[in-house]
Design an enzyme around this catalytic site. Sequence first.
Site, mmCIF file in Angstrom:
data_model
loop_
_atom_site.group_PDB
_atom_site.id
_atom_site.type_symbol
_atom_site.label_atom_id
_atom_site.label_comp_id
_atom_site.label_asym_id
_atom_site.label_seq_id
_atom_site.Cartn_x
_atom_site.Cartn_y
_atom_site.Cartn_z
ATOM 1 N N GLU A 91 -15.696 24.925 -21.538
ATOM 2 C CA GLU A 91 -14.848 24.701 -22.720
ATOM 3 C C GLU A 91 -14.430 23.230 -22.814
ATOM 4 O OE1 GLU A 91 -14.580 26.852 -24.965
ATOM 5 O OE2 GLU A 91 -14.550 28.861 -24.119
ATOM 6 N N GLU A 102 -18.721 31.943 -36.233
ATOM 7 C CA GLU A 102 -20.183 32.103 -36.218
ATOM 8 C C GLU A 102 -20.771 32.595 -37.547
ATOM 9 O OE1 GLU A 102 -18.098 33.348 -33.865
ATOM 10 O OE2 GLU A 102 -18.478 31.902 -32.267
ATOM 11 N N ARG A 122 -15.606 21.317 -26.176
ATOM 12 C CA ARG A 122 -14.505 21.005 -27.101
ATOM 13 C C ARG A 122 -14.051 19.558 -26.956
ATOM 14 N NH1 ARG A 122 -10.938 26.526 -27.945
ATOM 15 N NH2 ARG A 122 -12.454 27.979 -27.134
ATOM 16 N N ASP A 177 -24.822 33.748 -25.435
ATOM 17 C CA ASP A 177 -25.056 33.143 -26.754
ATOM 18 C C ASP A 177 -25.600 31.717 -26.820
ATOM 19 O OD1 ASP A 177 -22.564 32.251 -25.818
ATOM 20 O OD2 ASP A 177 -21.408 32.882 -27.561
HETATM 21 C C1 DMJ Z 1 -16.903 28.326 -29.784
HETATM 22 O O1 DMJ Z 1 -16.090 27.705 -28.851
HETATM 23 C C2 DMJ Z 1 -18.342 27.962 -29.584
HETATM 24 O O2 DMJ Z 1 -19.047 28.166 -30.751
HETATM 25 C C3 DMJ Z 1 -18.963 28.707 -28.438
HETATM 26 O O3 DMJ Z 1 -20.324 28.434 -28.285
HETATM 27 C C4 DMJ Z 1 -18.766 30.174 -28.580
HETATM 28 N N1 DMJ Z 1 -17.464 30.580 -28.972
HETATM 29 C C5 DMJ Z 1 -16.569 29.767 -29.689
HETATM 30 C C6 DMJ Z 1 -16.030 30.292 -30.981
HETATM 31 O O4 DMJ Z 1 -16.130 31.620 -31.202
#
Ligand code: DMJ
Length: 393
Positions: free
Chosen positions: A29, A296, A33, A163
């Site tokens: 994260e 998403e 981020r 994902d």
């Molecule tokens: C985001 O922080 C990013 O897109 C990540 O890859 C997956 N989840 C969150 C938002 O849902």
Amino acid sequence: MGMRQEFQEAREWVATSLHFRSPSVSMFETVIRILGGLLSAFELSKDKIFLTKAKELADKMMYAFDQNPQTGLPCTTISLIGTTCNYASWTGHSAILAEFGTIQLEFKYLAYHTGEKKYWDVVERIMTLMRRAEKPNGLYPVFMSPSTGTWTSQKVTLGALGDSFYEYLIKQFLFTKKKEGYLREMFDSAALAIAGKLVQRSTPSKFVYIADWNGGSLQHKMDHLACFAGAMYAVAAQDGGRFDAEYMTLADEIGETCYKMYTNTRSGLSPEFVNFVAGSDLVTPSTAPYNIGRPEAVETWFYMWYFTRDPKWREMGWTVFEAFERYAATPSGWTALPNVNDVNRKRDDKMESFVLAETVKYFYLLFDPDYPIKLEEFVFNTEAHPLRPIDPM
Ligand code: DMJ
């Protein structure tokens, strides 16, 4: 967005008051981020302070790659003031696919712009590991032992834990100007395996969804997180390649299903995931009826609008934007709903940073007629921070 004065104020804050002192943060994260945000601010402003701060942050994280000499897989929880390094006990102390596989764009960009190849090497080593790893059914399970490099789970998902690894296969290929063919090959073979193994159709309405695989059977659910896959297939379909038409069809169908995840509820907002129940299409689960403003679905609608200009994507986006404005808006942001079917429940008093970084940004781009950010010129990291492609090192 033309918010130049606000940007200058934020720039001064970064220069004078941004310090990295947390004793316990998620490595992944923090990379997507914070490191990604700083690097994108550098990309768009060319102001060196953002690169300096990004390097300062990355230097505090580099030790995380040294803990397991055999694999180089970084710890999941790290300290920015010491060298504490942990893997979560709930994973059996495994490394997580979506985490170690979604830090490459950021470290590679930093390597290129600082000229320091060590940032490239630590994340490329993970790609080499993935390239050589056994791939059950052509796919990648979600947990790996950081000491031996063997899979510790059989679960495969395009939702939580899996994902963005898949997203970064194609994005890394685009990010290094399509010069690293192995990434395109890895993406195509995974993308086809997903289409062949996980993609299902609901009954009675035949909505396309991406199921999970638990090692023995399919689990007929789809996380909202997995809605990013529409954007992923769309972005992969722009090269005049062999699978473009199939990828675009799948992207379109995923975008449609993800819209149903919203319109199927009383608030018009999607739950965290849906179950697909034979005869009933998609059903909101009692275990995760909440909405925290995830991006998403609108991410996919934006990419689809950009590439096709079909007005239906804007119509979907507008309907959902209005639902957010109606049920999530507060005077200071969009908050979370504990239950998308019970709009009278007390709302949560918090907003995730991805609401502004991603969800609102994708809504903005979906309706912005000028397209200051062209998808032909930028690659968005998984947190929607745009970066310009670089040469491989
Ligand atoms: C985001 O922080 C990013 O897109 C990540 O890859 C997956 N989840 C969150 C938002 O849902």
